[in-house]
Write a protein that holds these residues in place. Structure first.
Motif, short mmCIF file in Angstrom:
data_model
loop_
_atom_site.label_atom_id
_atom_site.label_comp_id
_atom_site.label_asym_id
_atom_site.label_seq_id
_atom_site.Cartn_x
_atom_site.Cartn_y
_atom_site.Cartn_z
N VAL A 217 0.72 -1.55 -0.25
CA VAL A 217 0.03 -0.07 -0.04
C VAL A 217 0.97 1.38 -0.18
CG1 VAL A 217 -1.87 1.40 1.41
CG2 VAL A 217 -2.06 -1.15 1.08
N ASP A 218 2.08 1.37 0.77
CA ASP A 218 2.81 2.39 0.72
C ASP A 218 3.64 2.57 -0.39
OD1 ASP A 218 2.37 3.04 3.58
OD2 ASP A 218 4.01 1.76 4.13
N SER A 219 3.84 1.57 -1.38
CA SER A 219 4.43 1.70 -2.52
C SER A 219 3.74 2.27 -3.53
CB SER A 219 4.89 0.07 -3.00
OG SER A 219 3.72 -0.43 -3.32
N LEU A 220 2.17 2.22 -3.38
CA LEU A 220 1.16 2.84 -4.34
C LEU A 220 1.34 4.28 -4.27
CD1 LEU A 220 -1.84 0.50 -3.85
CD2 LEU A 220 -0.12 0.39 -5.63
N GLU A 221 1.70 4.79 -2.80
CA GLU A 221 1.79 6.28 -3.08
C GLU A 221 2.62 6.90 -3.89
OE1 GLU A 221 -0.32 7.71 1.23
OE2 GLU A 221 1.88 6.78 1.19
N ASN A 222 4.02 6.14 -3.92
CA ASN A 222 5.01 6.60 -4.88
C ASN A 222 5.00 6.26 -6.43
OD1 ASN A 222 6.21 7.31 -2.58
ND2 ASN A 222 6.96 5.24 -2.15
N LEU A 223 3.76 5.75 -6.60
CA LEU A 223 3.67 5.47 -8.04
C LEU A 223 3.07 6.57 -8.81
CD1 LEU A 223 3.77 2.56 -9.86
CD2 LEU A 223 1.32 2.44 -9.64
N ALA A 224 3.43 7.09 -10.17
CA ALA A 224 2.88 7.91 -10.87
C ALA A 224 1.51 7.64 -11.16
CB ALA A 224 3.93 8.15 -12.17
N PRO A 225 0.83 8.82 -11.11
CA PRO A 225 -0.62 8.73 -11.30
C PRO A 225 -1.05 8.07 -12.83
CG PRO A 225 -0.26 10.96 -10.29
CD PRO A 225 1.14 10.26 -10.70
N GLU A 226 -0.13 8.43 -13.79
CA GLU A 226 -0.64 7.96 -14.95
C GLU A 226 -0.28 6.44 -15.01
OE1 GLU A 226 -2.23 9.37 -17.65
OE2 GLU A 226 -2.37 11.31 -16.12
N GLN B 2 -6.67 -1.90 -12.67
CA GLN B 2 -7.19 -3.38 -12.56
C GLN B 2 -6.35 -4.25 -12.07
OE1 GLN B 2 -8.85 -4.32 -16.56
NE2 GLN B 2 -11.08 -3.21 -16.09
N SER B 3 -5.01 -4.15 -12.49
CA SER B 3 -4.04 -5.28 -11.83
C SER B 3 -3.88 -4.76 -10.42
CB SER B 3 -2.78 -5.18 -12.74
OG SER B 3 -1.60 -5.66 -12.07
N ILE B 4 -3.58 -3.54 -10.06
CA ILE B 4 -3.37 -3.06 -8.77
C ILE B 4 -4.47 -3.59 -8.06
CG2 ILE B 4 -3.35 -0.85 -7.31
CD1 ILE B 4 -1.81 0.46 -9.59
N GLU B 5 -5.64 -3.13 -8.14
CA GLU B 5 -6.88 -3.67 -7.47
C GLU B 5 -7.01 -5.09 -6.96
OE1 GLU B 5 -10.44 -0.65 -7.30
OE2 GLU B 5 -10.46 -1.86 -9.38
N ALA B 6 -6.70 -5.99 -8.09
CA ALA B 6 -6.66 -7.30 -7.85
C ALA B 6 -5.46 -7.90 -7.04
CB ALA B 6 -6.28 -8.23 -9.33
#
Length: 227
Positions: A39-48, A55-59
């Motif tokens: 979850v912390d890593s998702l905050e560092n992911l570029a919005p685009e 879909q892959s992230i949610e799965a």
């Protein structure tokens, strides 16, 4: 002797059980930590990148979330771990709302961009889907189809005359004049007298309809402005 062996055996079993339980707890801690780190890593992911791979992230999130929830059963300090899970879930929910809102806005913008504007919608109605664009190119009109073009144009205007604004009528007049200009060329290419006469009748029908309804639309707009 047998009694001593029995006691030793029970001690070994208890040690093994404790060791096994310790391993399960360690694995459970790793599972919970893996969820938090993800979850912390998702905050560092570029919005685009997040939107493109949502879909892959949610799965992946659902999988790790379920694994972490199951891992709580193997933890002695499950309440402490649950607090960490809930904090990460709150963090993810905020990110999810943001990304989904951006995806929805992007989808709506793309849909609107694909939809023809009001002027193009009018051109499509008067001449056929995609026949006339911004360039007002009438080269597709020839001696064989020009009567049908005039017929569709006049019939469409007559059917919608009560709904046109003054600006609509100005656009209609502009297209009508462009069609008339094309007719001058088509006449030299062998337009039959019969078709020419029928077109003349359609033009006589259009002229007063345009004048009266444009004047009425202008009057309506002036009355509306006074209100």
């Amino acid at each position: 002797m047998k009694s001593t062996n029995l006691v030793l055996g029970m001690a070994v079993l208890a040690l093994g059980f404790t060791s096994c339980k310790g391993e399960k707890e360690k694995e459970a801690e790793k599972t919970v930590e893996s969820y938090v780190v993800y979850v912390d890593s998702l905050e560092n992911l570029a919005p685009e990148d997040a939107k493109a791979n949502w879909q892959s992230i949610e799965a992946t999130y659902e999988l790790k979330n379920n694994q972490a929830e199951t891992a709580l059963l193997d933890l002695k300090k499950s309440e402490e771990a649950r607090v960490k899970l809930e904090a990460s879930r709150t963090k993810y929910a905020a990110l999810q709302a943001q990304i989904q809102a951006e995806i929805q806005a992007q989808t709506q913008a793309q849909t609107q961009a694909q939809m023809p504007n009001s002027k193009q919608q009018m051109r499509n109605a008067l001449f056929g889907e995609g026949k006339i664009g911004e360039d007002m190119n009438f080269s597709w009109v020839n001696k064989d189809n020009i009567l049908n073009v005039y017929q569709q144009f006049v019939n469409t205007v007559q059917a919608n005359k009560d709904s046109y604004s003054r600006e609509d009528w100005d656009e209609i007049k502009l297209m009508y004049e462009a069609l008339d200009s094309r007719k001058n060329t088509v006449e030299k290419e062998g337009l039959t007298s019969s078709d020419n006469n029928k077109i003349a009748g359609l033009k006589l029908k259009f002229a007063p309809m345009y004048s009266l309804n444009r004047m009425g639309a202008k009057t309506d707009e002036m009355e509306e402005a006074k209100k």
